[in-house]
Structures are given as structure tokens and as C-alpha cells.
Write an enzyme that holds these catalytic residues in place. Sequence first.
Site, mmCIF file in Angstrom:
data_model
loop_
_atom_site.group_PDB
_atom_site.id
_atom_site.type_symbol
_atom_site.label_atom_id
_atom_site.label_comp_id
_atom_site.label_asym_id
_atom_site.label_seq_id
_atom_site.Cartn_x
_atom_site.Cartn_y
_atom_site.Cartn_z
ATOM 1 C CD GLU A 153 2.629 2.442 -49.052
ATOM 2 O OE1 GLU A 153 2.620 1.705 -50.064
ATOM 3 O OE2 GLU A 153 3.299 2.183 -48.043
ATOM 4 C CD GLU A 207 1.963 0.364 -44.266
ATOM 5 O OE1 GLU A 207 2.913 -0.209 -44.853
ATOM 6 O OE2 GLU A 207 0.832 0.496 -44.787
#
Length: 692
Positions: free
Chosen positions: A201, A272
Site C-alpha cells: 500500500e 484484501e
Amino acid sequence: MAVSGRILLRITLFTLLVASSIAHDKKDHDDGDDHKAENKVNQGVTYDGRSVIINGKRELLFSGSIHYPRSTPDTWPDLLTKAKYGGLNVIQTYVFWNIHEPIEGQYNFEGQYDLVKFIKLIGEHKMYATLRVGPFIQAEWNHGGLPYWLREVRNITFRSDNEPFKHYMKKFVTMIIDMMKKEKLFASQGGPIVLSQIENEYNTIQLAFRELGDSYVQWAGKMAVGLNTEVPWIMCKQRDAPDPIINTCNGRHCGDTFTGPNRRNKPSLWTENWTAQYRVFGDPPSQRSAEDLAYSVARFFSKNGSLVNYYMYHGGTNYGRTSAAFTTTRYYDEAPLDEYGLQRDPKWGHLKDLHKALNLCKKALLWGSPTVQKLGPDQEVRTYKQPGTSLCAAFLANNDTQNAQTFHFRGKQYRLPARSISILPDCKTVVYNTQMITAQHNTRNFVRSATANKNFNWQMYKEYVPTQLGSMTKEPMELYELTKDTTDYAWYTTSIELGPRDLPMKKEIFPVLRVASLGHGLLAFVNGEYIGFAHGSKVEKSFVFQKPVKLKAGVNQITLLGTLVGLPDSGAYMEHRFAGPRSITILGLNTGTLDLSVNGWGHQVGLNGEKKKIYTEKGSTKVEWRKLSESPALTWYKGYFDTPEGNNPVAIRMTGMGKGMLLPWKLHVSRIQESCGKVLSGKNQLPNSIGR
């Protein structure tokens, strides 16, 4: 007596059988759903714009995150079996640098840190694996997985085009990849690992580093690809992932929020899909409905998705001091498999049914051509059809969040509940609707153990409170630097001499001790007497402690205990986050405010009980334990439990305790933390192996 015990509570779960109305084509299900690398000609792993291709065959991948250090090795086989029975064919895990290299050059891959054993077990269960190497992982894990010693490397800047950081990052990543290669665990070698992830991320902080962030992304990608694993690398939430790395989506609704791969030849992967939300101390239970989760997955696959990963499928337990700042011991308890590894239905069963329905559409999804037909403002049909054949699958989507709608499709009428998707594997028959649950429900019940509580009694030992310490510095030391992630506790002491004229003349007026702290908590003592406690929170870690104190003419001893609840796990410049007392003053003296911030401070890392290891069988004999009575601040408690009856998971109820640690012999189970007068980790899991 030292009686083996799994402590205090026995858990009984009444699990009802899952009923499924879905027809299941056995041949189609078996076609690629079981990982049998040893029986296949190894063609490695590639990809195109439609899917990941394993051993020459396209795959629909249903993945779940299970983190090996958040459970124990004796539970891994059961967790993997339940995951596979729930329709998963991939297990995803991070690699946790700070548990594997807690001291530079000293490695630990034993017990619940045995990464190789965990990956091999995944393969033995005929499943694939995604290895998220990081090495920054966030994961609500202490320091985002980075070892503390990395903070003390000269001139280092984490996660930037910074030579010291890149040196240590490459060294660790290379070691992990070499370890996997040595054990032949990559799919290119016949093992279960089909995808690897570098970084995590990074787009969320990239702008903070400007051009050094951009160049770091390119360097990280090139470094990873250069390790020659012969399986694809991914970067999650990284729009500018360099070729050939696949950029992937994280979030709750990637079917609507993901802008797609940054190249047409890359597949749409969802790394995710949050099954709930992790909790910090003070949070209420986190909920995400089975219906919303199923809707998000069906929508993603209907829009060209080919991999979804449930984060978490089993959250498990943040044992010891492994959780990030203010994160609770219990991790994603609302996942399909709860903290104890028990099925949480209807979530587990509803997703299992969804995976069956999507597998019935597998050939059409992977080989058909998609079309979209709008039937109304919030209604659409997405169809996958292979021209010249009968292969056809359809997804009827009612995106109206308030009202059910009637669809007319191919001469038939279909009624869809609000905000739902119906799956038609043959473009005719509805086998699944995301809003209509056929899976059974269950509930988790905690049952007090008669055996464990029969002869149980607490004993107590009061922690020693120092008044004068060495290791003097002019100012109180920064708390992270002082403790170096070896303990949650550090003492600070100083002294002041006051004359009678310094003190208030009126007996009912008391001076006030004020401590401004950068976090996380603080206990204050004056002349050995406990004054009070204050703490910050996940949102605002800094706080101000302010209490009236009794001072005397002569020398007064000021003692502070700084406490931590984990290191930070995210954000730019993590190496520059600080904690501990910064400004200490006494107000209300006749001579005015007295600033003690540069008064000269002594320091001690850790508690006396920690140094003597009184939480161990041998160490507990080094101090005098007394019968339970009124508990002063900083008290150790010890008790013996008989092994609870049955074989169910075991928990200990900690209601009434403040900040502290639960420490069964041989294992640090968890932090507990008081917030707003309540203990927020009310029940703590104990590994079943404790009782053996």
C-alpha cells in the site's frame, strides 16, 4: 503445585450443518480446484489480462489470509482444512521481519514462526499460497513488521530511495526468497507459492517522499523481479507498479472502486477484501454482514475479477507484544473463522456457497466474452458467453439499495432483493443470490469451566517502585529509544528540594503535578505514593496527566512509569515517531510554576518482576507472594488452574484488570489495556497446547 492448564474458560460452539441449494458439477469443480503440483507437468505461473495461469491452466482463485504467528502450529492443519472446506484454494500470509530478525543478524524461524512449515502445510492441503514478503507489511503489527533495530541505523529513512534502508530491505527479502527456493516452495519448482508481494500500500505515503518515493517504487519492483522466482510479483494499491508487477486492489468494494490494472495484459486481482475491521482499545465490535461481503465478491468477479482474498479469513491472536499501537489482542474475530478457529456462520457458509456458484461459472468467466445490458437506473445484467457454444453465465445485479426489483432476462422473470446479485451459471437458473442466505446460523457461547475454577485462588506480589535511579540524563529519554521494543515499561525518577515557604500556606490547597506525554500511558508516584494514571488513544496518542500531589518540606521524589501499547505500523517517516514524557511541571507553589523537564532524570528499562521473570515457574520463586487483598498499583497476580474439561478452545476472562500482560508459563499471550474505566480485552484466547 504446578498443574498444567488451559486457563479458565471452556468454549462451546453449537455449529449447525450448512445447507446448500447449489447444484454442483463435480467434474468442473475438480478441474483445477485441487492443487496437485506433484501430478502435473510443471509449467510455472504466468498471467494475462483475464487471469493468473498456473501450469498452463487459467484459475479462479478464492483466497484467505491466515497469518502463521497469529495462531499456533498445532492449530494450522485445522485452520487450513476449514478454509479449504469453505471453498478456498489459496492461502495468503505476510512475512513478519521483526519476529524473524529481532536482533540484527540473529534469526528465529522456530515454533509458530516456522514459515517454511506453514507454507509446506498449505501445499499438503492441496492449496496455493501467496507470500506477501513486504518487508513493510503494516498488518496492525508492531512497527509494521520492521525490526526496531532498523530505526537506529545511521541516516536511515524507511520506505524511501534511501541507501541504508534499501540495503537492509534487499538483504532480508533475498534471504526469504532464497529460503523458499531452497525448500522448492515456489510453483515454478512444484511448490504452492503462486504469487509474491513486494512492499504494501505504498501509494498512501508515496507523495510524502516526492521523487524519492517514485524512484523507490521502481527500485523495489526491479529488485524483486531480479530475484527470479518465476512466479508473478504483485504490489497492492500501487497504481504505478512497474512492469511486469501486477497492481492489485485493497478495500471493501473493489468491484466498484478499483480503476483496474495499469496494463491491459494484467489480471484484476483483489488482495484484501476486509471481512470486518480490526479493533483498537476502545472500539465496539466490528461488523460486516455476510450479505455485503458476498455482494462485493460477486460484483468483482462479474466485472472481470479472477482472484479475491479475504482479509482476514482467520484473524487469530496478537500474542505477546506483537500488536501495533493500541491494537487489541483479538484480531478480526468477526472473520469467517473467528479468533478461536471456529466457523462464524452464516458468514463462513454463505461464502462457501458463493464459491460453489462462481465455480459453476468458471469456464464461462475464464473463456467467455463479457457483455453488459442495462435494464434500469440501478439494474444490469453482465453476461459471459463463448460464441458458437452453449457456454454462458450471467450476473443479474440490482444495485438499488432500498427496493427489490423484477428482471426480465431471456424470456424469464427474476425477482431480486435490494442490493443483491443473482448468479446464473447457465444464463437460466439462479443458483445463488447474495442477499438470500441458505447457510445455517450459529452462536459462540462461553461456558465457565467447573474444573479450572474449582481450586483456583489468586496470589499477589507488589512491584517495587524506585525513587532514585542511575542512567542520568538532563531530560527524560524518549520512550521508544529507551525500551528498544524489549518491554512496554520504563521508569523515570527525579527529586526536588522544597522549603516551607515554597509550599501553599493553606492545608486544603495542593500543588499539581502536570506531565505532557507523547504516549501511550503513564503512572505517577510522589514519595513512593501512587498518584494516578493517564493514557492516550489510537486517535490521539499524546495526553496530559494532571493530579494534585502532597509535597513536603525537604527532598521529594518524583517517579513516573511510562507505558507503551505497541509501536506505530503505518505512515511516512515512521522512524521519527516518539513517545514518553516531554514536559513535567509542578503548579501551585508559592514560588510559582516549577519546570522539572530539565531537572535531571534517572532511568530504568522494564519492571523488577520482568527482570526476575516471575511469570515463569522458576522465576516465581524469587519473590514473596501473598494472599489476595486490596491491590495497590502495579501488582502481579499468580494463580494455578487445573486443565479445563473437554477439548474446546479456552479463554480467560480479564474483566476488572487495567494495563498489563497475560503471561501463562512459556508463552506471552496478550496485552490488556484499560480505557475509560473498562478493560477492553475482556476474554483472551489461550492456545490449546498450553494445557498439554
